[in-house]
Design a protein around this motif. Structure first.
Motif, mmCIF file in Angstrom:
data_model
loop_
_atom_site.group_PDB
_atom_site.id
_atom_site.type_symbol
_atom_site.label_atom_id
_atom_site.label_comp_id
_atom_site.label_asym_id
_atom_site.label_seq_id
_atom_site.Cartn_x
_atom_site.Cartn_y
_atom_site.Cartn_z
ATOM 1 N N PRO A 252 0.890 -1.291 -0.084
ATOM 2 C CA PRO A 252 -0.102 0.092 0.022
ATOM 3 C C PRO A 252 0.814 1.277 -0.054
ATOM 4 O O PRO A 252 0.733 2.345 -0.686
ATOM 5 N N SER A 253 1.847 1.325 0.746
ATOM 6 C CA SER A 253 2.756 2.465 0.988
ATOM 7 C C SER A 253 3.347 2.914 -0.346
ATOM 8 O O SER A 253 3.129 4.171 -0.863
ATOM 9 N N LEU A 254 3.672 2.064 -1.068
ATOM 10 C CA LEU A 254 4.409 2.143 -2.290
ATOM 11 C C LEU A 254 3.398 2.785 -3.389
ATOM 12 O O LEU A 254 3.835 3.518 -4.177
ATOM 13 N N LEU A 255 2.322 1.851 -3.481
ATOM 14 C CA LEU A 255 1.301 2.537 -4.394
ATOM 15 C C LEU A 255 0.910 3.850 -3.817
ATOM 16 O O LEU A 255 0.590 4.607 -5.016
ATOM 17 N N TRP A 256 0.654 4.172 -2.842
ATOM 18 C CA TRP A 256 0.195 5.544 -2.575
ATOM 19 C C TRP A 256 1.455 6.619 -2.984
ATOM 20 O O TRP A 256 0.888 7.590 -3.625
ATOM 21 N N ASN A 261 3.258 10.407 -7.151
ATOM 22 C CA ASN A 261 4.234 10.968 -7.796
ATOM 23 C C ASN A 261 3.690 10.974 -9.511
ATOM 24 O O ASN A 261 4.200 11.694 -10.184
ATOM 25 N N TRP A 262 2.993 9.903 -9.777
ATOM 26 C CA TRP A 262 2.487 9.728 -11.107
ATOM 27 C C TRP A 262 1.732 11.342 -11.624
ATOM 28 O O TRP A 262 1.803 11.531 -12.508
ATOM 29 N N LYS A 263 0.806 11.528 -10.692
ATOM 30 C CA LYS A 263 -0.008 12.708 -10.913
ATOM 31 C C LYS A 263 0.891 13.937 -10.929
ATOM 32 O O LYS A 263 0.610 14.851 -11.904
ATOM 33 N N ALA A 264 2.048 14.036 -10.116
ATOM 34 C CA ALA A 264 2.780 15.040 -10.244
ATOM 35 C C ALA A 264 3.802 15.063 -11.273
ATOM 36 O O ALA A 264 4.215 16.019 -11.827
ATOM 37 N N LEU A 265 4.419 13.833 -11.662
ATOM 38 C CA LEU A 265 5.383 13.857 -12.451
ATOM 39 C C LEU A 265 5.053 13.283 -13.908
ATOM 40 O O LEU A 265 6.171 12.636 -14.515
ATOM 41 N N PRO A 276 -0.480 3.764 -11.757
ATOM 42 C CA PRO A 276 0.487 2.703 -10.930
ATOM 43 C C PRO A 276 -0.324 1.811 -10.266
ATOM 44 O O PRO A 276 -0.214 0.401 -10.430
ATOM 45 N N SER A 277 -1.290 1.968 -9.442
ATOM 46 C CA SER A 277 -2.102 0.956 -8.614
ATOM 47 C C SER A 277 -2.628 0.323 -9.594
ATOM 48 O O SER A 277 -2.913 -0.982 -9.170
ATOM 49 N N GLU A 278 -3.365 0.836 -10.639
ATOM 50 C CA GLU A 278 -4.228 0.071 -11.644
ATOM 51 C C GLU A 278 -3.304 -0.978 -12.272
ATOM 52 O O GLU A 278 -3.642 -1.993 -12.456
ATOM 53 N N GLN A 279 -2.099 -0.356 -12.672
ATOM 54 C CA GLN A 279 -1.338 -1.370 -13.092
ATOM 55 C C GLN A 279 -1.012 -2.829 -12.454
ATOM 56 O O GLN A 279 -0.775 -3.899 -12.961
ATOM 57 N N VAL A 280 -0.478 -2.310 -11.109
ATOM 58 C CA VAL A 280 -0.170 -3.517 -10.341
ATOM 59 C C VAL A 280 -1.288 -4.498 -10.110
ATOM 60 O O VAL A 280 -1.047 -5.594 -10.114
ATOM 61 N N CYS A 281 -2.535 -3.943 -9.736
ATOM 62 C CA CYS A 281 -3.486 -4.729 -9.694
ATOM 63 C C CYS A 281 -3.632 -5.861 -10.729
ATOM 64 O O CYS A 281 -4.087 -6.845 -10.686
ATOM 65 N N CYS B 79 0.320 23.589 -11.555
ATOM 66 C CA CYS B 79 0.350 24.036 -10.168
ATOM 67 C C CYS B 79 1.688 24.304 -9.868
ATOM 68 O O CYS B 79 2.542 23.308 -9.860
ATOM 69 N N PRO B 80 1.961 25.221 -9.048
ATOM 70 C CA PRO B 80 3.525 25.645 -8.597
ATOM 71 C C PRO B 80 3.980 24.826 -7.417
ATOM 72 O O PRO B 80 5.080 24.737 -7.132
ATOM 73 N N TRP B 81 2.705 24.221 -6.795
ATOM 74 C CA TRP B 81 3.321 23.380 -5.705
ATOM 75 C C TRP B 81 3.570 21.884 -6.054
ATOM 76 O O TRP B 81 4.865 21.401 -6.064
ATOM 77 N N HIS B 82 2.891 20.986 -6.504
ATOM 78 C CA HIS B 82 3.201 19.714 -6.701
ATOM 79 C C HIS B 82 2.985 19.151 -8.485
ATOM 80 O O HIS B 82 3.460 18.102 -8.468
ATOM 81 N N GLY B 83 2.708 20.187 -9.253
ATOM 82 C CA GLY B 83 2.984 20.118 -10.453
ATOM 83 C C GLY B 83 1.829 19.341 -11.397
ATOM 84 O O GLY B 83 2.056 18.904 -12.455
ATOM 85 N N TRP B 84 0.601 19.198 -10.677
ATOM 86 C CA TRP B 84 -0.445 18.954 -11.417
ATOM 87 C C TRP B 84 -0.880 19.594 -12.637
ATOM 88 O O TRP B 84 -0.598 20.969 -12.353
ATOM 89 N N GLU B 85 -1.012 19.090 -13.758
ATOM 90 C CA GLU B 85 -1.043 19.658 -15.148
ATOM 91 C C GLU B 85 -2.630 19.831 -15.544
ATOM 92 O O GLU B 85 -3.312 18.667 -15.426
ATOM 93 N N PHE B 86 -3.101 21.145 -15.550
ATOM 94 C CA PHE B 86 -4.458 21.201 -16.080
ATOM 95 C C PHE B 86 -4.719 21.610 -17.652
ATOM 96 O O PHE B 86 -3.915 22.661 -17.829
ATOM 97 N N ASP B 87 -5.684 21.200 -18.321
ATOM 98 C CA ASP B 87 -5.878 21.656 -19.391
ATOM 99 C C ASP B 87 -6.909 22.774 -19.266
ATOM 100 O O ASP B 87 -8.037 22.476 -19.038
ATOM 101 N N LEU B 88 -6.581 23.916 -19.736
ATOM 102 C CA LEU B 88 -7.458 25.170 -19.712
ATOM 103 C C LEU B 88 -8.473 25.088 -20.741
ATOM 104 O O LEU B 88 -9.730 25.771 -20.185
ATOM 105 N N GLU B 89 -8.458 24.203 -21.461
ATOM 106 C CA GLU B 89 -9.803 24.194 -22.492
ATOM 107 C C GLU B 89 -10.853 23.271 -21.753
ATOM 108 O O GLU B 89 -12.067 23.270 -22.073
#
Lengths: 362, 117
Positions: A252-256, A261-265, A276-281, B79-89
């Motif tokens: 769980p902690s790795l998937l979280w 990180n996937w959302k941010a990177l 990633p959690s969907e892929q692992v499952c 977003c300047p904090w965690h980098g979430w990317e939003f499509d303005l459209e």
């Protein structure tokens, strides 16, 4: 007593010299004459002080635990009512940490021939894991293709110790071959830091086996992250990976962390489309042994609840005849009730396409 | 029923600029991106980061592993904090179309920029 499918059974050779008749003649000299005190595969610098195997698994012929079929049958297959046993070999998995790619591939081939010729015909309950040497991806791919149609071979197996994360493109042809032939890839604990492999932790070599064994999950995490970040599961939608003897409760902690990180990177790895959690499952299974032992058994249930689909992801394993063997009845009791049928047998039956029991006519 | 809020004269929001207004019970950031006007909540739905300070850029996309294709130039708010990317459209994040920031309709009437909530 419920029958089980055991996904980690270590049958063994008494001596590597047993492989000589199965070995490409060009390499027999290595086994017959190599080494100062005989040829050896790269071996563990860490030693369990009282031995790596169960004290009561030494066969009546005095051989190596796991080498003697009648003992394995009596203790494991009959003794613990094992419907199918997936044979995972022993230190032959260390071929992938050898520095000689062609010798490594030849040894893996010899082992596979020995497995198919000697072990699989002994008992209808036995199934084999195809050992490959990962140094030469083309040779490994050819080995997989050669055995793909053998009914007794149900998966490809490699060690978790490796020169790179398994998402590295070097390995992709091997995984592609396995996926195309419908064979799961087992990544079994071992060979980390051995031979020409890098140290098994980011901070060098542990001093003690106690450390090495406790840290095994970190290597599994490294490979999972590598598979996902390199898009292996996006490219090979049929690939299934089985993490063997690498733990469960850390997931769980790795998937979280991965999902966050996937959302941010995402922009660094834009080919990663599914979380990633969907892929692992969907793509990854975990064998149970050594199942983590919280003080309260319900704590394990809580952790399993944190991973959607976890009831489909666990495969029972004993790790016979190793020192930290898990006895089926004990493990079954520690699982949530609604996990038991799936984990003790049905997930493995589905993954490895094993036949269902033939019911007697009424 | 929709409410309409006045942002400013269009002259006060030239291309490349942005304004934050108080409206509809919160903060809204209005962008003029090369003549196209967008309005979204100024607070990131992820962790409350200030989208009013986000970069407007493009995004790397890929159809296969290891591809890096630059696309959606001037459409992506980061977003300047965690980098979430939003499509303005659309307001959606690039990782999940079902996750996004609230987006508002922007209109220019008689040289005045209006946001409809």
């Amino acid at each position: 007593m419920r029958s089980v499918i055991d996904c980690d059974v270590h049958q063994n050779l008494n001596s590597l010299r047993e492989l000589v008749p199965y070995l490409d003649p060009a390499f027999r000299e290595y086994l017959e004459r190599g080494g100062y005190t005989g040829f050896q595969l790269p071996n563990y610098p860490w030693v369990h002080p009282s031995g790596f195997t169960m004290g009561d698994a030494v066969p009546s012929d005095g051989g190596v635990p796991g080498s003697h079929y009648p003992t394995l049958r009596e203790q494991l297959l009959d003794g613990w009512n094992v419907e199918f046993a997936i044979l995972t070999g022993e230190d032959i998995l260390n071929v992938s940490c050898m520095p000689h790619p062609q010798l490594a591939a030849a040894l893996a081939s010899a082992y596979n021939r020995w497995l198919v010729d000697t072990w699989l015909p002994r008992d209808d309950r036995l199934r084999g894991s195809l050992v490959i040497a990962t140094q030469d991806a083309a040779a490994a791919t050819a080995e997989i293709a050669h055995y793909a149609d053998h009914p007794g071979i149900v998966q490809v197996i490699v060690s978790d110790g490796a020169r790179a994360g398994y998402g590295n493109p070097h390995y992709l042809p091997i995984w592609r071959a396995a996926a195309e032939f419908g064979l799961p890839v087992a990544v079994h604990a071992g060979a980390g830091g051995l031979g020409v492999n890098p140290p098994p932790t980011p901070n060098g070599y542990p001093d003690y086996y106690f450390e090495y064994h406790s840290l095994a999950p970190t290597s599994a995490m490294r490979h999972l992250v590598s598979f996902i970040s390199h898009g292996v599961f996006e490219t090979l939608r049929d690939l299934r990976v089985v993490l063997v003897e690498l733990g469960v409760a850390w997931l769980p902690s790795l998937l979280w962390r991965l999902d966050a990180n996937w959302k941010a990177l995402r922009s660094e790895v834009p080919w990663v489309k599914r979380s990633p959690s969907e892929q692992v499952c969907e793509h990854v299974k975990f064998t149970t042994q050594p199942l983590e032992q919280p003080r309260q058994p319900s704590d394990l249930h809580a952790i399993l609840d944190m991973v959607p689909g976890s009831e489909t992801m666990l495969l029972f394993a004993t790790d016979y005849p190793h020192w930290d063997v898990d006895q089926p009845r004990l493990i079954e009791r520690r699982l949530p009730v609604h996990f038991r049928d799936r984990v003790m047998s049905e997930n493995a039956r589905e993954l490895y396409r094993l036949p269902s029991p033939v019911l007697a006519a009424p | 029923m929709t409410d309409t809020v006045t942002v400013c004269d269009l002259d006060g929001l030239p291309p490349g600029s942005r304004r934050v207004i108080e409206a509809f019970g919160g903060q809204i950031v209005v962008f003029n991106v090369a003549g196209r006007l967008y309005a979204v909540d100024a607070v990131c739905p992820h962790a409350g980061g200030p989208l009013s300070h986000g970069r407007i850029t493009g995004a790397r996309l890929a159809d296969t592993p290891f591809e890096h294709r630059w696309d959606l130039e001037d459409r992506i708010l980061v977003c300047p904090w965690h980098g979430w990317e939003f499509d303005l459209e659309t307001g959606s994040t690039l990782f999940d179309p079902g996750v996004g920031v609230a987006k508002y309709e922007v209109a220019v009437v008689d040289g005045t920029v209006l946001v409809n909530g």
